[in-house]
Scaffold this motif. Structure first.
Motif, PDB file in Angstrom:
ATOM      1  N   THR A 181       0.845  -1.193   0.000  1.00 44.53           N
ATOM      2  CA  THR A 181       0.000   0.000   0.000  1.00 44.53           C
ATOM      3  C   THR A 181       0.888   1.252   0.000  1.00 44.53           C
ATOM      4  O   THR A 181       2.078   1.156   0.297  1.00 44.53           O
ATOM      5  N   GLU A 236       0.784   3.534   2.199  1.00 48.79           N
ATOM      6  CA  GLU A 236       1.199   3.731   3.585  1.00 48.79           C
ATOM      7  C   GLU A 236       2.416   2.883   3.903  1.00 48.79           C
ATOM      8  O   GLU A 236       3.330   3.319   4.602  1.00 48.79           O
ATOM      9  N   ALA A 274       5.400   4.564   2.458  1.00 52.15           N
ATOM     10  CA  ALA A 274       5.855   5.690   3.272  1.00 52.15           C
ATOM     11  C   ALA A 274       6.598   5.210   4.511  1.00 52.15           C
ATOM     12  O   ALA A 274       7.631   5.778   4.889  1.00 52.15           O
ATOM     13  N   PHE A 309      -0.694  -4.123   8.207  1.00 49.18           N
ATOM     14  CA  PHE A 309      -0.372  -2.886   7.516  1.00 49.18           C
ATOM     15  C   PHE A 309       0.398  -3.112   6.230  1.00 49.18           C
ATOM     16  O   PHE A 309       0.655  -2.185   5.487  1.00 49.18           O
TER      17      PHE A 309
END
Length: 192
Positions: free
Chosen positions: A47, A49, A52, A174
């Motif tokens: 993803t 995220e 990052a 995540f």
């Protein structure tokens, strides 16, 4: 060969019979080793995220290497025609290294650690180096170097997977590596 009248005792250890299959295991368990896993150091994040998180983690870990990479490329581009700019670059690098060495030598200094923060000082040195390169007409070399090296650094920081013992991406919610944690508390033995 002569025995000189001695007799050999029969061996109690049986000799192993050679196996026909060279791929059979030679360990005591008789199982093939299937735990070998090929690990790739580059992987596409699941993803944005995760990209990052991976960027910030890799930039924190490889930041000095990224800076050294930019410095080496800039030095190579300045060598043929801009020798004075190269001298200023080396002087500013020596000043930055002296400051970082001073931080290591005097770890208890309130002035060096609390008043003047390390990141602030390094940013000021980078700004000073940029101004020196612009004033010595080497700005185009600086901007070409940054245009060539920053995309390489960004790609490396986003796609590089660190191999420091974290769980795999599929096991994590995540999509990024997280340290393994336990939710159970250790049980103590009952004392009477």
């Amino acid at each position: 060969m002569a025995d000189y009248g001695t007799m050999k005792r029969p061996s109690t250890i049986s000799t192993p019979t050679p196996t026909d299959d060279p791929h059979k295991p030679k360990d005591s368990t008789g199982k093939m080793s299937k735990d070998f896993k090929l690990f790739c150091f580059f992987n596409i994040p699941a993803t944005p995220e995760a990209a990052a998180v991976r960027f910030t983690r890799n930039f924190g870990y490889f930041g000095s290497y990224y800076t050294l990479f930019i410095w080496i490329v800039l030095s190579i581009t300045l060598v043929p025609q801009r020798r004075m700019s190269l001298i200023f670059l080396v002087i500013m690098t020596a000043a930055g290294c002296s400051y970082l060495a001073l931080l290591r030598v005097v770890p208890d200094s309130l002035l060096l650690h609390k008043t003047v923060e390390r990141r602030l000082m390094l940013v000021l040195l980078a700004i000073g180096t940029t101004i020196e390169l612009i004033l010595t007409d080497a700005a185009e070399y600086l901007f070409v170097t940054l245009a060539c090296t920053v995309p390489i650094i960004l790609v490396h920081a986003v796609f590089r997977v660190r191999d420091d013992g974290f769980v795999e991406e599929e096991a994590c919610g995540f999509g990024e590596y997280v340290p393994p944690t336990t939710t159970e508390e250790p049980k103590l033995a009952d004392s009477v």
